[in-house]
Design an enzyme around this catalytic site. Structure first.
Site, PDB file in Angstrom:
ATOM      1  CB  CYS A  52       2.362  17.501   1.793  1.00  0.00           C
ATOM      2  SG  CYS A  52       2.053  15.942   1.997  1.00  0.00           S
ATOM      3  CB  CYS A  97       2.181  11.531   0.540  1.00  0.00           C
ATOM      4  SG  CYS A  97       2.096  12.493   1.586  1.00  0.00           S
ATOM      5  CB  CYS A 100       0.877  16.068  -1.023  1.00  0.00           C
ATOM      6  SG  CYS A 100       2.213  14.973  -1.234  1.00  0.00           S
ATOM      7  CB  CYS A 121      11.706  -0.181  -1.556  1.00  0.00           C
ATOM      8  SG  CYS A 121      12.888  -0.034  -2.985  1.00  0.00           S
TER       9      CYS A 121
END
Length: 144
Positions: A52, A97, A100, A121
């Site tokens: 996104c 995220c 999204c 990571c």
């Protein structure tokens, strides 16, 4: 506040390559040491969600942990969400995220690599590197 991005699996599958779709949307993992950003250490710029475009990490927060995946110790404020991940019989902190819900990887704490005591990571196929600063100035923070 992060702008939410909502799409169906069919829309994501159409926009992302197969590997990025498997990792971002199905919580997969790329093999260790294979990602394009594992040994990539720019002095400036930032990393965004490949799905996104949400700014996630500054180049300055990236460090060499030797784990086989890109590692970061700070994120942009509000860029991520976390969940407890109990797969593989262990408790881990999943990072996604904040815009999204795309799967980025996991956070490991108290390893002593950096002053924040965090190692994000991150799968290379979940992010894109962008030259220069994010479009609007963003504050970095310890994320968990």
């Amino acid at each position: 506040m992060v702008q939410r991005v909502e799409k169906s699996d069919a829309e994501w599958a159409k926009e992302l390559d197969k590997t990025s779709f498997q990792v971002l949307r199905k919580k997969g993992t790329e093999p260790a040491g294979t990602g394009e950003y594992d040994k990539f250490f720019p002095k400036e710029g930032h990393f965004v969600c490949k799905g996104c475009g949400n700014p996630l990490y500054s180049a300055q927060s990236k460090f060499n942990s030797g784990c086989g995946w890109p590692a970061f110790d700070k994120c942009y404020k509000g860029a991520l969400i976390t969940e407890t991940d109990m797969t593989f019989g262990m408790k881990r902190v999943e990072i996604m995220c904040g815009a999204c819900d795309g799967h980025l990887g996991h956070v490991f704490e108290n390893e002593g690599f950096t002053p924040t005591m965090e190692r994000h990571c991150v799968n290379s196929v979940s992010v894109l590197y962008k030259e220069g600063p994010p479009p609007t100035p963003l504050e970095e923070e310890k994320c968990t």
